[in-house]
Design an enzyme around this catalytic site. Structure first.
Site, PDB file in Angstrom:
ATOM      1  N   LYS A 121     -13.153  -1.971   5.635  1.00  0.00           N
ATOM      2  CA  LYS A 121     -12.254  -2.182   4.505  1.00  0.00           C
ATOM      3  C   LYS A 121     -11.929  -3.658   4.305  1.00  0.00           C
ATOM      4  O   LYS A 121     -11.768  -4.123   3.180  1.00  0.00           O
ATOM      5  CB  LYS A 121     -10.975  -1.366   4.699  1.00  0.00           C
ATOM      6  CG  LYS A 121     -11.162   0.131   4.490  1.00  0.00           C
ATOM      7  CD  LYS A 121      -9.828   0.849   4.458  1.00  0.00           C
ATOM      8  CE  LYS A 121      -9.990   2.308   4.057  1.00  0.00           C
ATOM      9  NZ  LYS A 121     -10.788   3.069   5.023  1.00  0.00           N
ATOM     10  N   GLU A 205      -1.609  -3.676   2.640  1.00  0.00           N
ATOM     11  CA  GLU A 205      -1.745  -3.598   1.197  1.00  0.00           C
ATOM     12  C   GLU A 205      -0.389  -3.286   0.591  1.00  0.00           C
ATOM     13  O   GLU A 205       0.434  -2.593   1.202  1.00  0.00           O
ATOM     14  CB  GLU A 205      -2.701  -2.468   0.783  1.00  0.00           C
ATOM     15  CG  GLU A 205      -4.154  -2.828   0.791  1.00  0.00           C
ATOM     16  CD  GLU A 205      -5.005  -1.692   0.244  1.00  0.00           C
ATOM     17  OE1 GLU A 205      -6.219  -1.881   0.189  1.00  0.00           O
ATOM     18  OE2 GLU A 205      -4.463  -0.627  -0.124  1.00  0.00           O
ATOM     19  N   HIS A 240      -4.076  12.982   2.125  1.00  0.00           N
ATOM     20  CA  HIS A 240      -5.155  12.055   1.782  1.00  0.00           C
ATOM     21  C   HIS A 240      -6.534  12.685   1.828  1.00  0.00           C
ATOM     22  O   HIS A 240      -7.544  11.972   1.747  1.00  0.00           O
ATOM     23  CB  HIS A 240      -5.116  10.808   2.684  1.00  0.00           C
ATOM     24  CG  HIS A 240      -3.792  10.102   2.686  1.00  0.00           C
ATOM     25  ND1 HIS A 240      -3.315   9.404   1.600  1.00  0.00           N
ATOM     26  CD2 HIS A 240      -2.830  10.006   3.639  1.00  0.00           C
ATOM     27  CE1 HIS A 240      -2.128   8.897   1.886  1.00  0.00           C
ATOM     28  NE2 HIS A 240      -1.806   9.251   3.112  1.00  0.00           N
ATOM     29  N   ARG A 297     -22.545   7.143   0.095  1.00  0.00           N
ATOM     30  CA  ARG A 297     -23.247   8.408   0.326  1.00  0.00           C
ATOM     31  C   ARG A 297     -23.012   9.315  -0.874  1.00  0.00           C
ATOM     32  O   ARG A 297     -22.296   8.952  -1.811  1.00  0.00           O
ATOM     33  CB  ARG A 297     -22.696   9.088   1.582  1.00  0.00           C
ATOM     34  CG  ARG A 297     -21.171   9.279   1.528  1.00  0.00           C
ATOM     35  CD  ARG A 297     -20.628  10.103   2.663  1.00  0.00           C
ATOM     36  NE  ARG A 297     -19.191  10.054   2.765  1.00  0.00           N
ATOM     37  CZ  ARG A 297     -18.336  10.737   2.021  1.00  0.00           C
ATOM     38  NH1 ARG A 297     -18.796  11.529   1.079  1.00  0.00           N
ATOM     39  NH2 ARG A 297     -17.034  10.644   2.202  1.00  0.00           N
TER      40      ARG A 297
END
Length: 531
Positions: A121, A205, A240, A297
């Site tokens: 990330k 973040e 999530h 993917r």
């Protein structure tokens, strides 16, 4: 410039629903299919359908489906030109993709370099910033300790998210609303990230309040062309993890679709991407969108894009792996109608989503206009605790969202699964929920409704101890009484499978020129002649 290299045999390094999905695409292209299977999946649907099947190890994933080098060695021994990883397991493992490349076996996915960059990330955020792709405000480097994290959080302004630098799926992620919460959240996030991904680093973040999760499907070829195939709405999530997916999103109009598509193409191009991939964004209520991550993917929810575009993404993957260029039919693709997908898990949604292993005693899949089943199980299969509990995906299409939802309701009421509990009642409850019906969605909506008890169990099953799919309300008679012909056919089918089980089979160490027992038997019909 990529050269055309025809695939003659492809080894599928996966199981269940996605293995069946890839097998069907191979059959259409007249490419020989081979699958690996664990001892627990010896009688699974992919093994029954494949031209060739090879045992790769015992039930535990680490000793079977995650044995990357063993899978590559097997591909070389059986003369496979390519390996399709599906999703999960080794699909986003840069080392595995590199092992395929080094062995001269086509990895049916992106280059290992793209997987490696997008798998981090922190590195992916850095690359996106350089490419001009909007990212959530925050750091581009891991924070080493709670004190540094607190300083960064105060600079960004609370609330903030601590996120694992590697991995995804909500692991190693913590919402922090003030300085007091940060030390404990930092320890929890780093610990979970370390145990889940082997990398305990986290970054900060800014937290976006109640955003939507909207993702863009991209395709790239080996000649440098990348296209966007439009968006999917994936905001219905539990902790999530996606639960319901749709295409297109009612929150995305033509202009926003264009801008998000252009950003996704820039993101993929920045890492030299080819094959199918998904760029995920958070969409704020203001209309601003931010890069979240890229899944390098095929996505679980790819069928909704296929339904509204008419493009077979797995066939596209295979053709791209052969070196084919994306033609004009992939340019400026616009959605037609509306598609919705729900994931059928072997879980009890009204008892904490507890796993529900056991034998599927009876299975009836819905049919009819606009209904598609991507299923990886058969009646009589044993659902174990060794793997992800997803059994199948139910996908519906309609001319618009209301028609698609009506078809979803009809299909869910046709569905019947006995012997285990499933998540089907949850989806029927959502079809009665005013926020879902009005598409007032955000990534925390389902968790809030589950916590508050707003969603109530749909009263459509017969005896809850016996029936865990859906049926007709008020049904009290023997649910199988009307299906005697179907049961007789199923029993005959299982007897045939048992006979094939007793025939000799080829294991991982078997000779290369020995045919699969399934192919020798010629069962299930429709097998093409030897080429």
């Amino acid at each position: 410039m990529a050269t055309i290299r025809r695939l003659r045999k492809v080894l599928i390094a996966n199981r269940g629903e996605i293995a069946v999905r890839v097998l069907r695409a191979l059959r259409e292209l007249e490419i020989t299919s081979a699958v690996v299977y664990s001892e627990a999946d010896r009688a699974g649907l992919p093994v029954l359908l494949a031209d060739e099947a090879y045992c790769i190890g015992p039930a535990a994933s680490a000793e079977s489906y995650l044995r990357g080098q063993a899978i590559v060695d097997l591909a070389c021994r059986i003369g496979a030109d390519g390996v399709h990883p599906g999703y999960g397991f080794l699909s986003e493992n840069a080392e595995f993709a590199g092992q395929c490349e080094q062995a001269g076996v086509a990895f049916i996915g992106p280059p290992s370099s793209a997987i490696e960059i997008m798998g981090s990330k922190v590195r992916s955020r850095q690359r996106m910033v350089a490419a001009g792709v909007p990212v959530v405000p925050g750091g581009v480097e891991p924070v080493p300790d709670p004190e540094s994290a607190a300083a960064g959080a105060r600079e960004l302004g609370y609330p903030v998210m601590l996120k694992a630098s590697a991995g995804g799926g909500g692991k190693g992620m913590r919402l922090v609303r003030n300085d007091r919460e940060l030390p404990a959240a930092f320890r929890a996030a780093t610990s979970e990230a370390k145990s889940s991904f082997g990398d305990g680093s986290v970054y900060l973040e800014k937290y976006v309040e109640r955003p939507r999760h909207v993702e863009i499907q991209v395709l790239g070829d080996q000649h440098g062309k990348v296209v966007s195939l439009g968006e999917r709405e994936c905001s219905l999530q539990r902790r999530h993890q996606k639960v319901v997916e749709e295409a297109p999103s009612l929150a995305v109009g033509p202009e926003l679709r264009r801008r998000m598509g252009e950003a996704a193409v820039r993101a993929a191009s920045a890492v030299g991407y080819w094959s199918a991939g998904t760029v995920e964004f958070l969409l704020a209520s203001s209309g601003d969108f931010y890069f979240l991550e890229m899944n390098t993917r095929l996505q679980v929810e790819h069928p909704v894009t296929e339904m509204v575009t008419g493009i077979d993404l797995v066939i596209a993957q295979l053709q791209i792996a052969e070196g084919a260029a994306l033609g004009p039919e992939f340019d400026d693709v616009e959605p037609r109608g509306h598609a919705v997908e729900v994931r059928l898990y072997a879980e009890d949604p009204y008892h904490g989503f507890a796993p529900s292993p056991g034998r599927i005693r009876f299975l009836r899949l819905p049919e009819g206009p606009g209904v598609r089943n991507d299923c990886g199980v058969l009646e009589g299969d044993e659902v174990t605790i060794h793997y992800d509990p997803m059994l199948s995906k139910l996908i519906v299409w309609g001319r618009d969202r209301p028609e698609a939802l009506r078809r979803l309701g009809r299909a869910l009421r046709e569905l019947r699964v006995e012997g285990i509990r499933t998540t089907a009642p949850l989806y029927l409850d959502l079809l009665r929920d005013p926020d879902f019906l009005a598409a007032r969605l955000d990534i925390g909506l389902l968790d809030r409704k589950l916590a508050s008890g707003e969603l109530r169990r749909a009263e459509v099953a017969v005896d809850p101890a016996e029936t865990t799919g859906t049926g007709d309300p008020g049904e009290t008679e023997d649910p199988m009484a009307a299906d005697v012909p179907m049961i007789a056919a199923a029993l005959a089918y299982r007897d045939a499978c048992a006979r094939f089980e007793s025939a000799p089979t080829r294991s991982e160490s078997g000779s290369v020129d020995e045919r699969s027992r399934w192919r020798r038997a010629g069962r299930l019909g429709g097998l093409r002649p030897e080429r």
